[in-house]
Design a protein around this motif. Structure first.
Motif, PDB file in Angstrom:
ATOM      1  N   TYR A 207       0.830  -1.058  -0.058  1.00  0.00           N
ATOM      2  CA  TYR A 207       0.105   0.187  -0.010  1.00  0.00           C
ATOM      3  C   TYR A 207       0.868   1.206  -0.194  1.00  0.00           C
ATOM      4  N   LEU A 208       0.185   2.136  -0.468  1.00  0.00           N
ATOM      5  CA  LEU A 208       0.853   3.695  -0.302  1.00  0.00           C
ATOM      6  C   LEU A 208      -0.315   4.224   0.205  1.00  0.00           C
ATOM      7  N   VAL A 209      -0.075   4.980   1.197  1.00  0.00           N
ATOM      8  CA  VAL A 209      -1.113   5.951   1.992  1.00  0.00           C
ATOM      9  C   VAL A 209      -0.764   7.240   2.235  1.00  0.00           C
ATOM     10  N   SER A 210      -1.538   8.278   2.077  1.00  0.00           N
ATOM     11  CA  SER A 210      -1.222   9.772   2.142  1.00  0.00           C
ATOM     12  C   SER A 210      -2.242  10.442   2.796  1.00  0.00           C
ATOM     13  N   VAL A 211      -1.935  11.549   3.675  1.00  0.00           N
ATOM     14  CA  VAL A 211      -2.649  12.565   3.999  1.00  0.00           C
ATOM     15  C   VAL A 211      -1.943  13.952   3.628  1.00  0.00           C
ATOM     16  N   GLY A 212      -2.620  14.700   2.954  1.00  0.00           N
ATOM     17  CA  GLY A 212      -2.022  16.031   2.497  1.00  0.00           C
ATOM     18  C   GLY A 212      -0.575  15.758   1.944  1.00  0.00           C
ATOM     19  N   GLY A 213       0.384  16.121   2.751  1.00  0.00           N
ATOM     20  CA  GLY A 213       1.859  16.243   2.292  1.00  0.00           C
ATOM     21  C   GLY A 213       2.576  14.928   2.862  1.00  0.00           C
ATOM     22  N   ALA A 214       2.164  13.920   3.638  1.00  0.00           N
ATOM     23  CA  ALA A 214       2.599  13.120   4.385  1.00  0.00           C
ATOM     24  C   ALA A 214       2.434  11.732   3.505  1.00  0.00           C
ATOM     25  N   VAL A 215       3.367  10.867   3.378  1.00  0.00           N
ATOM     26  CA  VAL A 215       2.869   9.784   2.557  1.00  0.00           C
ATOM     27  C   VAL A 215       4.011   8.541   3.190  1.00  0.00           C
ATOM     28  N   LEU A 216       3.279   7.373   3.329  1.00  0.00           N
ATOM     29  CA  LEU A 216       3.867   5.981   3.959  1.00  0.00           C
ATOM     30  C   LEU A 216       3.614   4.825   3.027  1.00  0.00           C
TER      31      LEU A 216
END
Length: 351
Positions: A207-216
């Motif tokens: 998976y790639l998850v992101s909220v705004g400018g943060a990604v993991l």
């Protein structure tokens, strides 16, 4: 060719994350086993990309994603008057107030990094953020006066905030009734980590998850390739790529002074407020990107480094062994620096 994802520093009116193909490639429809869930939260966008998940799981996963983000919104949003943090900020006393374990963790992290950045990364800077028009209050019609800034600074300081653990839960306490805690500088990473935790709980390993400018990211994309994240150049031009990285299971966040701003009295006003001066930063460091084991850490460190400025940020990054990518502006010329730890994640850099 596999997709890359563009991470941008904050801006008020634009999405903070967008899918982007590498230069010279055309966008293809995602493979059938790829799933994308996206929407809006915290006044920004969120995106969940997963691979190898059956289409039948989508409705339940969408609902779970929304529930996680709405819970975070109810806890840390200063734009919601009934949120946990808003109630704490309104509380006129100094007795400890109950908070969730997650809130205790993120505030403790912010306090620790605040100390390591010599008080620059300060989640109590809310009165100054509001004064300059970057909080729930409206944008000022004129530059705040020295007296207004001095008055706001009297209600700022990490020393006034304490997190404690007791047998009956986690508690947050202020010794200054007018203290105002603003978690917007760490909220995107906080929520991104919670989305990653949700994926792990559901047995989703790619998976790639992101909220705004943060990604993991974790694992690989639907093409079986590592997730690739592109860092945007610190300019007003959309989709200009500065560097591309493979996060290798880490979180990343970028803070920049070049997008989230407004014009006031003929000057560009940055959203990043220095608690020592009470004013928006004006130094030459325009972008700080951090890769860390969690998105929360990356999201907290990037703001702290931006506030320090280039020389101090480099010193702290070296001392703490951080994976950082800094961009400094001299006139129309940009100079970049990356730590050895960051270089280990680098796939490509634009010169």
């Amino acid at each position: 060719m596999p997709h890359a994802f563009l991470i941008r520093a904050p801006r008020l009116t634009l999405p903070l994350l967008a899918a982007l193909l590498l230069a010279g490639c055309q966008r293809d429809d995602p493979p059938a086993e790829a799933m994308v869930i996206e929407g809006h939260i915290f006044g920004t966008t969120y995106r969940v990309n997963v691979a190898g998940v059956e289409a039948a799981q989508r409705p339940a996963l969408e609902q779970a994603v929304r529930q996680v983000l709405e819970r975070d919104d109810r806890e840390i949003s200063t734009y919601k008057p009934d949120s946990l943090i808003s109630r704490f900020n309104r509380y006129p006393g100094t007795d400890p107030q109950p908070i969730s374990a997650d809130m205790a963790d993120v505030i403790t992290t912010a306090l620790r990094i605040g100390t390591l950045t010599r008080g620059k990364m300060d989640i109590t800077v809310g009165p100054l953020v509001n004064l300059w028009g970057f909080g729930p209050d409206k944008q000022p019609v004129k530059t705040p006066t020295d007296q207004q800034i001095a008055q706001a600074r009297q209600r700022v300081g990490l020393r006034h905030l304490t997190v404690s653990a007791r047998a009956d839960g986690q508690w947050l306490q202020k010794d200054l009734p007018g203290l105002y805690v603003d978690l917007s500088t760490v909220g995107e990473g906080y929520a991104t980590d919670h989305l990653a935790r949700l994926m792990e709980q559901r047995g989703i390993g790619n998976y790639l998850v992101s909220v705004g400018g943060a990604v993991l990211t974790r694992g690989v994309n639907a093409s079986g390739q590592p997730w690739r994240v592109a860092i945007q150049k610190p300019t007003d031009r959309e989709n200009a790529v500065q560097a591309i990285v493979n996060l290798q299971g880490h979180g990343i966040s970028t803070s920049g002074s070049y997008r989230n701003y407004y014009e006031l009295d003929g000057k560009r006003i940055s959203h990043i407020i220095d608690p020592d001066t009470g004013r928006p930063i004006t130094h030459k460091l325009v972008s700080a990107t951090v890769i860390a084991p969690t998105a929360t850490l990356a999201d907290t460190w990037d703001t702290g480094l931006m506030l320090l400025g280039t020389e101090q940020a480099l010193a702290v990054a070296k001392q703490q062994g951080l994976a950082v990518y800094l961009v400094t502006r001299e006139g129309d010329r940009f100079t970049s620096y990356m730590s050895p730890q960051f270089r280990a994640f680098l796939l490509d850099e634009e010169k």
